[in-house]
Scaffold this active site. Structure first.
Site, PDB file in Angstrom:
ATOM      1  N   HIS A   1      -7.036 -30.874  14.780  1.00 18.27           N
ATOM      2  CA  HIS A   1      -7.874 -31.081  13.592  1.00 18.27           C
ATOM      3  C   HIS A   1      -9.195 -30.306  13.640  1.00 18.27           C
ATOM      4  O   HIS A   1      -9.791 -30.041  12.604  1.00 18.27           O
ATOM      5  CB  HIS A   1      -8.220 -32.570  13.453  1.00 18.27           C
ATOM      6  CG  HIS A   1      -7.054 -33.418  13.091  1.00 18.27           C
ATOM      7  ND1 HIS A   1      -5.926 -33.494  13.867  1.00 18.27           N
ATOM      8  CD2 HIS A   1      -6.847 -34.232  12.026  1.00 18.27           C
ATOM      9  CE1 HIS A   1      -5.074 -34.327  13.293  1.00 18.27           C
ATOM     10  NE2 HIS A   1      -5.611 -34.787  12.184  1.00 18.27           N
TER      11      HIS A   1
ATOM     12  N   ASP B   1       3.690 -31.959  15.257  1.00 20.70           N
ATOM     13  CA  ASP B   1       2.342 -32.514  15.416  1.00 20.70           C
ATOM     14  C   ASP B   1       2.376 -33.985  15.008  1.00 20.70           C
ATOM     15  O   ASP B   1       3.316 -34.444  14.338  1.00 20.70           O
ATOM     16  CB  ASP B   1       1.342 -31.756  14.531  1.00 20.70           C
ATOM     17  CG  ASP B   1      -0.083 -32.241  14.763  1.00 20.70           C
ATOM     18  OD1 ASP B   1      -0.560 -32.125  15.909  1.00 20.70           O
ATOM     19  OD2 ASP B   1      -0.714 -32.763  13.837  1.00 20.70           O
ATOM     20  N   SER B   2       1.338 -34.703  15.398  1.00 18.58           N
ATOM     21  CA  SER B   2       1.260 -36.112  15.017  1.00 18.58           C
ATOM     22  C   SER B   2       1.036 -36.279  13.517  1.00 18.58           C
ATOM     23  O   SER B   2       1.264 -37.353  12.977  1.00 18.58           O
ATOM     24  CB  SER B   2       0.127 -36.780  15.791  1.00 18.58           C
ATOM     25  OG  SER B   2      -1.072 -36.078  15.563  1.00 18.58           O
TER      26      SER B   2
ATOM     27  N   CYS C   1       0.330 -30.350  18.778  1.00 19.54           N
ATOM     28  CA  CYS C   1      -0.570 -31.462  19.090  1.00 19.54           C
ATOM     29  C   CYS C   1      -1.025 -31.402  20.559  1.00 19.54           C
ATOM     30  O   CYS C   1      -0.193 -31.370  21.469  1.00 19.54           O
ATOM     31  CB  CYS C   1       0.192 -32.754  18.820  1.00 19.54           C
ATOM     32  SG  CYS C   1      -0.747 -34.240  19.122  1.00 19.54           S
TER      33      CYS C   1
ATOM     34  N   GLU D   1      -8.827 -35.846   8.619  1.00 22.16           N
ATOM     35  CA  GLU D   1      -7.688 -36.378   7.844  1.00 22.16           C
ATOM     36  C   GLU D   1      -8.144 -36.772   6.436  1.00 22.16           C
ATOM     37  O   GLU D   1      -7.435 -36.576   5.460  1.00 22.16           O
ATOM     38  CB  GLU D   1      -7.110 -37.631   8.522  1.00 22.16           C
ATOM     39  CG  GLU D   1      -6.381 -37.356   9.823  1.00 22.16           C
ATOM     40  CD  GLU D   1      -4.906 -37.052   9.636  1.00 22.16           C
ATOM     41  OE1 GLU D   1      -4.309 -37.552   8.677  1.00 22.16           O
ATOM     42  OE2 GLU D   1      -4.367 -36.290  10.469  1.00 22.16           O
TER      43      GLU D   1
ATOM     44  N   CYS E   1      -7.957 -30.204  20.014  1.00 24.54           N
ATOM     45  CA  CYS E   1      -7.327 -31.107  19.050  1.00 24.54           C
ATOM     46  C   CYS E   1      -7.030 -30.282  17.803  1.00 24.54           C
ATOM     47  O   CYS E   1      -7.883 -29.498  17.362  1.00 24.54           O
ATOM     48  CB  CYS E   1      -8.280 -32.253  18.718  1.00 24.54           C
ATOM     49  SG  CYS E   1      -7.661 -33.334  17.426  1.00 24.54           S
TER      50      CYS E   1
HETATM   51  N1  DGL Z   1      -2.868 -33.804  16.708  1.00 26.42           N
HETATM   52  C1  DGL Z   1      -3.677 -34.520  17.646  1.00 26.42           C
HETATM   53  C2  DGL Z   1      -4.140 -33.638  18.779  1.00 26.42           C
HETATM   54  O1  DGL Z   1      -4.160 -32.430  18.695  1.00 26.42           O
HETATM   55  C3  DGL Z   1      -4.868 -35.153  16.993  1.00 26.42           C
HETATM   56  C4  DGL Z   1      -4.581 -36.313  16.109  1.00 26.42           C
HETATM   57  C5  DGL Z   1      -4.013 -37.521  16.814  1.00 26.42           C
HETATM   58  O2  DGL Z   1      -4.723 -38.233  17.522  1.00 26.42           O
HETATM   59  O3  DGL Z   1      -2.832 -37.712  16.614  1.00 26.42           O
HETATM   60  O4  DGL Z   1      -4.475 -34.158  19.819  1.00 26.42           O
END
Ligand code: DGL
Length: 253
Positions: A185, A9-10, A72, A151, A183
């Site tokens: 989050h 993930d990011s 992600c 976050e 997403c």
């Molecule tokens: N993990 C990213 C997603 O699911 C969200 C956070 C980001 O923009 O990196 O798209």
């Protein structure tokens, strides 16, 4: 066969997906990598996201993984073909799984709202996939401001609802039936999202969570995944201790 999965993930958001997979004990070992030094991905160019994703893949290959899940949505929306090309094992994203999860519960005339980062919404993958299945009423809105809110763990309803009012001001007259949390989050503010849209639709409202969706998808697509143990290790490109602390907190709840 022992299955060792890399979950990428990011940042910390993918822990919502890792949690579902870890608790289901689908893999013997999970290596979680969050690119915390370069989060967010969702507002970056596709080519940058692809480059970062390939670098993450190289890192995860050091652990001899034999399965990769891109938790992600932003990565899943643009880097899957490149990641598959560079891997000799299964690479699975969360978008197909999310579409299948909608198909299980939605009627063709349901109002479906997709929220995600700019990259995910711009890729059109959710929208195209759902249209192909016959869904007519699809609304897709990028809601990037909700990423730093999670976050920063700012779970104050007033602040979150103000952001919802801003993003969803044009939906006032629409009864939303399904919200796709496109997403990683957003499951962490699922209660607020539910509350916000429930007031407008007292009949029914379903939220699609990438973690639950990918779990169902994996169980159906890979019936061989039946391990006996589930161990998880966490890595991050910046401040790994912070990611580990968040993981301990989120995975226990
Ligand atoms: N993990 C990213 C997603 O699911 C969200 C956070 C980001 O923009 O990196 O798209």
């Amino acid at each position: 066969m022992t299955y060792k999965v890399g979950i990428f993930d990011s940042g910390v958001g993918g822990l919502t997906v890792a949690k579902s997979i870890y608790q289901a004990k689908l893999f013997d070992e999970i290596i979680y990598f969050g690119d915390t030094a370069r989060v967010p991905y969702g507002s970056k160019n596709e080519s940058t996201i692809i480059r970062y994703s390939l670098e993450a893949l190289e890192f995860l290959k050091n652990f001899e993984i034999n399965f990769l899940i891109t938790a992600c949505n932003s990565v899943s929306s643009c880097a899957l073909p490149d990641l598959k090309r560079e891997s000799n094992f299964e690479v699975v994203g969360v978008i197909d799984a999310g579409i299948k999860a909608v198909q299980k519960i939605a009627k063709v005339d349901d109002n479906i709202l997709i929220i995600g980062t700019k990259t995910t919404i711009k890729s059109n993958l959710y929208q195209i996939g759902l249209k192909k299945l016959g869904y007519k009423n699809i609304i897709a809105i990028p809601t990037p401001l909700l990423v730093p809110i999670v976050e920063e763990e700012i779970f104050e309803e007033k602040i979150i609802f103000d952001i919802f009012e801003y993003y969803f001001k044009n939906l006032k007259k629409i009864d939303i039936d399904i919200v796709v949390l496109g997403c990683t989050h957003f499951p962490l503010i699922a209660d607020e999202i539910y509350k916000f849209f429930y007031r407008k639709n007292e009949k029914k409202l379903n939220l699609i969570h990438s973690g639950d969706a990918i779990l169902e998808y994996l169980i159906e697509k890979y019936p061989n995944l039946k391990p006996s143990k589930s161990e998880i290790e966490f890595f991050a490109s910046e401040n790994p201790q912070n990611l580990k602390n968040i993981a301990l907190k989120w995975l226990q709840n």
